[in-house]
Design a protein around this motif. Sequence first.
Motif: not given
Length: 139
Positions: A112-124
Motif C-alpha cells: 500500500w501507499i501511505q503518506d507518500g511512502t510505498s510500503v511492502e510488508m511480508n511475513s511467512s
Amino acid sequence: MAKELKYNHDSKTISEIQEEVDFNVLSPKKIPDDWTLDTKTSPWIMLHYMDSKDSKLMVVIDLRKGFRLFDDDFPYHQQVDINGNKGYFQEWGDSGEFDKNGDTITGGLLNWIQDGTSVEMNSSRLSKEQMVEIARSMR
C-alpha cells in the motif's frame, strides 16, 4: 504492545534513518514487546522485526518513496483497507505447507501507499489478520 523498541545488530534508529531520506519512514506502533528491530538502509529502507531470541524473522517492512500502485499490478490480490488507503494482500503460493524448520507457512505480501511512502510488508509467520493489524498501526 511495544513501548520502547529494542534495536539489534547496531542498527540505525528510525529517527536516524528519517534524517537521511526524503520520504516518511513509517513504522508500526503495535508489535509485541519482545520483538527486536534490525534496520537495513540499502538499497531501500527495510525494517526486519525479529523474535525475542533474534532467531526468527517475524515480519519485513520495505519502505521507499511512494509510487502509484495499480490493480493490474496485483492480479491475485485481496483488497484491504490500510488507514484509508487501498492495500493489496496476496498469500504465499505454498501457504499452509511446512518450511525447512517444520513451521507452517502463513501470511504473504501486503502492499500500500501511505503518506507518500510505498510500503511492502511480508511475513511467512504471521497471519493475514496479524499483518493487517500491524499495517494499520503504521505511523
